[in-house]
Design an enzyme around this catalytic site. Structure first.
Site, PDB file in Angstrom:
ATOM      1  N   HIS A 122      -4.208  11.243   8.772  1.00  0.00           N
ATOM      2  CA  HIS A 122      -4.179   9.867   8.274  1.00  0.00           C
ATOM      3  C   HIS A 122      -2.823   9.242   8.601  1.00  0.00           C
ATOM      4  CE1 HIS A 122      -4.151   6.478   5.517  1.00  0.00           C
ATOM      5  NE2 HIS A 122      -5.462   6.565   5.520  1.00  0.00           N
ATOM      6  N   SER A 149      -8.876  -2.008   4.954  1.00  0.00           N
ATOM      7  CA  SER A 149      -9.245  -3.184   4.151  1.00  0.00           C
ATOM      8  C   SER A 149     -10.748  -3.481   4.139  1.00  0.00           C
ATOM      9  CB  SER A 149      -8.453  -4.415   4.600  1.00  0.00           C
ATOM     10  OG  SER A 149      -7.075  -4.216   4.360  1.00  0.00           O
ATOM     11  N   GLU A 173      -8.430   3.675  12.335  1.00  0.00           N
ATOM     12  CA  GLU A 173      -7.789   2.929  11.254  1.00  0.00           C
ATOM     13  C   GLU A 173      -6.536   2.247  11.792  1.00  0.00           C
ATOM     14  OE1 GLU A 173      -9.121   4.672   7.203  1.00  0.00           O
ATOM     15  OE2 GLU A 173      -7.204   5.549   7.745  1.00  0.00           O
ATOM     16  N   ASN A 189     -11.648   7.449   0.536  1.00  0.00           N
ATOM     17  CA  ASN A 189     -10.356   8.130   0.550  1.00  0.00           C
ATOM     18  C   ASN A 189      -9.556   7.591  -0.636  1.00  0.00           C
ATOM     19  OD1 ASN A 189      -7.858   9.193   0.973  1.00  0.00           O
ATOM     20  ND2 ASN A 189      -7.423   8.065   2.855  1.00  0.00           N
ATOM     21  N   LYS A 243      -6.796   8.665  -1.757  1.00  0.00           N
ATOM     22  CA  LYS A 243      -5.339   8.830  -1.618  1.00  0.00           C
ATOM     23  C   LYS A 243      -4.773   9.471  -2.890  1.00  0.00           C
ATOM     24  CE  LYS A 243      -5.503   5.082   1.635  1.00  0.00           C
ATOM     25  NZ  LYS A 243      -4.839   4.023   2.369  1.00  0.00           N
ATOM     26  N   GLU A 290      -0.840   7.628   6.931  1.00  0.00           N
ATOM     27  CA  GLU A 290       0.187   7.858   5.904  1.00  0.00           C
ATOM     28  C   GLU A 290       0.803   9.247   6.067  1.00  0.00           C
ATOM     29  OE1 GLU A 290      -2.415   6.799   2.704  1.00  0.00           O
ATOM     30  OE2 GLU A 290      -2.367   4.725   3.413  1.00  0.00           O
ATOM     31  N   GLY A 339      -4.574  -1.236   3.657  1.00  0.00           N
ATOM     32  CA  GLY A 339      -3.967  -1.696   2.411  1.00  0.00           C
ATOM     33  C   GLY A 339      -3.345  -3.078   2.486  1.00  0.00           C
TER      34      GLY A 339
HETATM   35  P1  13P Z   1      -7.652   0.494   2.517  1.00  0.00           P
HETATM   36  O1  13P Z   1      -9.157   0.454   2.481  1.00  0.00           O
HETATM   37  O2  13P Z   1      -7.023   0.443   1.164  1.00  0.00           O
HETATM   38  O3  13P Z   1      -7.096  -0.525   3.477  1.00  0.00           O
HETATM   39  O4  13P Z   1      -7.246   1.920   3.119  1.00  0.00           O
HETATM   40  C1  13P Z   1      -7.863   2.361   4.273  1.00  0.00           C
HETATM   41  C2  13P Z   1      -7.542   3.785   4.460  1.00  0.00           C
HETATM   42  O5  13P Z   1      -6.399   4.150   4.689  1.00  0.00           O
HETATM   43  C3  13P Z   1      -8.634   4.756   4.353  1.00  0.00           C
HETATM   44  O6  13P Z   1      -8.265   6.006   4.800  1.00  0.00           O
END
Ligand code: 13P
Length: 251
Positions: free
Chosen positions: A97, A215, A169, A9, A11, A99, A175
């Protein structure tokens, strides 16, 4: 047997040029090994889907989008429909997601509508769920996961129910560099499968893939993916670099 799935992903990272550069490098790396037992999916931003689709033709790397709208077409300025995504050879679409839940106020009911539309147009939804740090600290993790599963994944036929992918997640792991322990991931994901089994039956629940995300790094992924109910990963930051994503695909 569930085929493991590892999805990148990206983003809101990578321009078209950066996408080309990544795929050039990644294809060289991935051709050097033989990964037949896993599905690998790239989910770049919308603007990079076309070039990625062209470059991934005749490879076994698949493509996914990061979001979509709930209508086929219409006056919805700024939105992208499932038909448009499908036309770009996407097989997958990430939905709900954290976010999007946080910054764009997406609810489980809305995510459910998106998921039904995705399936209608032949896309496989990767539906994201997960608790916040506060919810975990207040011992509400299971309650939150149950609500999210029951509401975002409602109204499916048994045939549809067997196709979807869930990504667990935990929001506190995204992150932050602080991944869930393999035991925490397994505990949450076996619970998610149980809730899903209560909705659609054990057979269906045993067939779907539940990914872990948060992560993931080449160093921590081996133990995480070894868990019984972890069928792959949804990788953010560590998927932006071709070498590091390649290592994750190979662990
Ligand atoms: P990270 O791997 O940067 O923690 O992000 C995970 C994520 O949101 C994948 O959709």
């Amino acid at each position: 047997m569930r085929k493991q799935l590892i999805a990148a992903n990206w983003k809101m990272y990578k321009t078209i040029l950066e996408t080309k550069d990544f795929i050039d490098k990644f294809l060289i790396l991935i051709k050097s090994v033989n990964i037949n037992n896993r599905e690998i999916v790239l989910c770049p931003p919308f603007t990079s889907l076309y070039v990625a689709s062209e470059m991934l033709k005749n490879t076994n790397i698949k493509l996914g989008a990061q979001n979509m709208y709930i209508e086929e077409k219409g006056a919805f300025t700024g939105e992208i429909s499932p038909v448009m995504i499908k036309e770009l050879n996407c097989e997958y679409v990430i939905l709900g997601h954290s976010e999007r839940r946080k910054y764009f106020n997406e609810t489980d009911e809305f995510i459910n509508k998106k998921m039904l539309m995705a399936l209608k147009y032949g896309l496989i939804p990767i539906v994201c769920i997960g608790e916040t740090l506060q919810e975990r600290e207040e011992n509400k993790t299971f309650e939150v996961l149950k609500y999210q599963v029951e509401n975002s994944l409602a109204n499916l036929t048994h045939e549809q129910a067997a196709k979807i992918v869930i990504a667990y997640e935990p929001v506190w792991a995204i992150g932050t560099g602080k991944n869930a322990t393999p035991q925490q991931a397994e505990e949450a994901q076996s619970f998610i499968r149980e809730v899903y089994a209560n909705m659609y039956g054990k057979d269906v629940a045993e067939r779907i893939r539940i990914l872990y995300g948060g992560s993931i790094k080449p160093e921590n992924f081996k133990e995480i993916i070894s868990q019984k109910n972890v069928d792959g990963g949804l990788v953010g930051g560590a998927s932006l670099d071709p070498e590091s994503f390649f290592k994750i695909c190979c662990v």
